[in-house]
Design a protein around this motif. Structure first.
Motif, PDB file in Angstrom:
ATOM      1  N   HIS A  40       0.845  -1.207   0.000  1.00 41.21           N
ATOM      2  CA  HIS A  40       0.000   0.000   0.000  1.00 41.21           C
ATOM      3  C   HIS A  40       0.882   1.260   0.000  1.00 41.21           C
ATOM      4  CE1 HIS A  40      -3.974  -1.690   0.184  1.00 41.21           C
ATOM      5  NE2 HIS A  40      -3.741  -2.387   1.281  1.00 41.21           N
ATOM      6  N   ASP A  64      -7.061  -3.937  -2.353  1.00 43.33           N
ATOM      7  CA  ASP A  64      -5.997  -4.924  -2.511  1.00 43.33           C
ATOM      8  C   ASP A  64      -5.815  -5.402  -3.948  1.00 43.33           C
ATOM      9  OD1 ASP A  64      -5.523  -4.650   0.129  1.00 43.33           O
ATOM     10  OD2 ASP A  64      -6.528  -6.502   0.738  1.00 43.33           O
ATOM     11  N   MET A  82       0.665  -3.811  -6.519  1.00 42.25           N
ATOM     12  CA  MET A  82       1.391  -3.140  -5.420  1.00 42.25           C
ATOM     13  C   MET A  82       2.344  -4.112  -4.725  1.00 42.25           C
ATOM     14  SD  MET A  82      -1.486  -2.704  -2.432  1.00 42.25           S
ATOM     15  CE  MET A  82      -1.846  -4.059  -1.299  1.00 42.25           C
TER      16      MET A  82
HETATM   17 ZN    ZN Z   1      -4.878  -3.945   2.018  1.00 45.45          ZN
END
Ligand code: ZN
Ligand code: KG4
Length: 365
Positions: free
Chosen positions: A143, A336, A340
Motif C-alpha cells: 500500500h 488490494d 502493489m
Molecule cells: Zn490492504
C-alpha cells in the motif's frame, strides 16, 4: 526485471505481472497484466471476511486467476473479476526474475494459500531459470509504495522527482489498518501513530451493516452519504485533540449504534454522511498536523479507504492550503491488488531485504 506477484492476505485473490526498472532513486514500473478475483459475494452473507471461506476461495481461484493473467483459456469464472492484461505469449514465463508473495500482515489461513502457490510455481519455474528469486513481501509496504505507480499528484499533473517528495506523511487506511507514517526516503520511515482499536475501513463496514447496507461498507456509505447532510448529526471525533498521532474508531461506531437505537425515524443518508464526515475529519486533521510538525513536502494516501472520493477531496484541499503535494494511487490500486505487491517486492530486492517465506499475520510495517 520481470516480476510475478501474488496477493492473498484477505479477500482478494490477485496475481500480476510487471516489469520493474531503475534504482532506489527512480524505480519505474510497467504493468503487463493484473487480475483480481474478489470474494465479496462469498463473504457478503456474513457481513465481513470469514478466514476459512477466504482460504477455500483462494485455493479455488488461484489457478484460474493465474491462467487469466496470461490470457490463457479459462472456462468458468463465476467470480467478480477485475482483469487487464496485454500478455500474448506464455514465453514470458521464462523471463520472470522474481516471484513476490505477500507473507503478512493478514489472515494466516489466507496468506498460506498464496505462499503455497508461490512455492510450487517457484519450484517449477526454477528448473528453467536457476537465478529465479522468491521474495516475501509486506502487504502494508505494498500500500505504502503504491504511490510509485503514479508520481503525478492531484495538484500537479506532471511527473516529479521522488527526492522532492520527502519528508512525506503517509496515511495507510484499510479494512485492517489505520497508520500514519513519517517517510524520510524510499527506505526509511517511522510510524507516528495507528488505531488503538478498529481500523477506519472496519468502522465503515460495521456502520454499513447497522444501516442494512451490504459488505464491503465503504463504497456503500460513500454512495448514500452523497444524499445526506455531513453536519446533520454531531458524531464524536475520537482522539482528535490528543497530542499523539493515534486513532480510535470503536467509540464512533458505538455512537452510531446508539443514535440508530434512539432515533428510529432518522434519515439513513444523514447518518451515513455525518458518520463519514466524523471518520474522515480525524484522519485529515491529524495528517495536516503531522505535515506541519515535520515540514513535510507531500502527503501519500493509500489502502482501500483511499478509494473514498470525499477523503481524496479533503486531503487535496488541505494539501493545497499547506503547499504540499498530494499523491494517491490510481483507482484500481487502492483496494488490494497484486501490482502493489510486485512494486513492494521489487523495492525489497533493491533494499536487499529477505523475509522468511512463512505467513506472518501480525507483521508490522
Ligand atoms: Zn490492504
Ligand atoms: O486495502 P483493502 O482492500 O483491504 C485491506 O487490506 O483491509 O481495504 C478494504 C477496506 C474495506 O474496509 C472497505 O470498506 C474500504 O476499504 N473501502 C472504502 C471505500 N472503498 C473501499 N472505504 C470508504 N470509502 C470507499 N470508497
Amino acid at each position: 526485471m520481470v516480476i510475478l506477484a501474488i496477493e492473498t492476505s484477505c479477500d482478494e485473490t490477485a496475481i500480476a505481472l510487471l516489469e520493474a526498472r531503475g534504482g532506489l532513486s527512480a524505480p519505474r514500473f510497467d504493468v503487463l497484466g493484473s487480475t483480481i478475483a474478489s470474494q465479496i459475494p462469498a463473504h457478503r452473507p456474513f457481513g465481513g471476511v470469514v478466514p476459512n471461506i477466504a482460504k477455500r476461495e483462494h485455493l479455488k481461484n488461484l489457478p484460474i486467476v493465474y491462467r487469466q493473467v496470461f490470457n490463457d483459456q479459462f472456462s468458468n469464472s463465476n467470480f467478480q473479476i477485475n482483469h487487464k492484461s496485454q500478455i500474448q505469449n506464455k514465453d514470458i514465463l521464462k523471463k520472470i526474475d522474481a516471484i513476490c508473495v505477500t507473507v503478512g500482515p493478514g489472515l494466516e489461513p489466507a496468506l498460506w494459500t498464496g505462499i503455497g502457490f508461490a512455492k510450487d510455481l517457484y519450484k517449477e519455474l526454477k528448473k528453467e531459470n536457476p537465478k529465479l528469486k522468491l521474495i516475501g513481501t509486506n502487504h502494508l509496504e505494498g500500500h505504502l509504495y503504491s504511490f510509485l505507480l503514479t508520481q503525478k499528484t492531484e495538484n500537479n499533473k506532471t511527473q516529479i522527482p521522488i527526492s522532492k517528495l520527502f519528508p512525506a506523511i503517509a496515511l495507510i487506511v484499510s479494512g485492517g489498518h489505520t497508520i500514519l507514517l513519517r517517510v524520510d526516503s524510499l527506505v526509511k520511515w517511522k510510524k507516528l501513530g495507528e488505531t488503538k482499536d478498529d481500523a477506519v475501513g472496519e468502522s465503515f463496514d460495521k456502520v454499513a451493516k447497522m444501516l442494512g447496507l451490504p459488505y464491503p461498507g465503504g463504497p456503500e456509505i460513500q454512495k448514500l452519504a452523497k444524499k445526506g447532510g455531513p453536519h446533520a448529526i454531531d458524531f464524536p471525533r475520537p482522539m482528535l485533540h490528543t497530542k499523539d498521532y493515534n486513532f480510535s474508531y470503536s467509540g464512533l461506531k458505538t455512537s452510531v449504534l446508539y443514535y440508530l437505537r434512539d432515533h428510529k425515524k432518522t434519515r439513513k443518508a444523514d447518518v451515513a454522511a455525518s458518520f463519514q464526515e466524523a471518520a474522515l475529519d480525524v484522519l485529515v486533521k491529524k495528517t495536516a498536523r503531522a505535515v506541519k510538525e515535520f515540514d513535510a513536502k507531500s502527503i501519500l494516501l493509500s489502502g482501500g479507504v483511499a478509494a473514498n472520493e470525499e477523503l481524496r477531496h479533503k486531503l487535496s484541499v488541505i494539501s493545497h492550503k499547506l503547499g504540499t503535494r498530494f499523491l494517491a494511487p490510481p483507482m484500481d490500486f487502492n483496494t488490494d491488488n497484486a501490482v502493489m505487491i510486485g512494486v513492494a517486492g521489487y523495492m525489497s530486492i533493491l533494499r536487499k531485504k529477505n523475509r522468511r517465506i512463512v505467513a506472518q499475520g501480525n507483521m508490522e510495517i
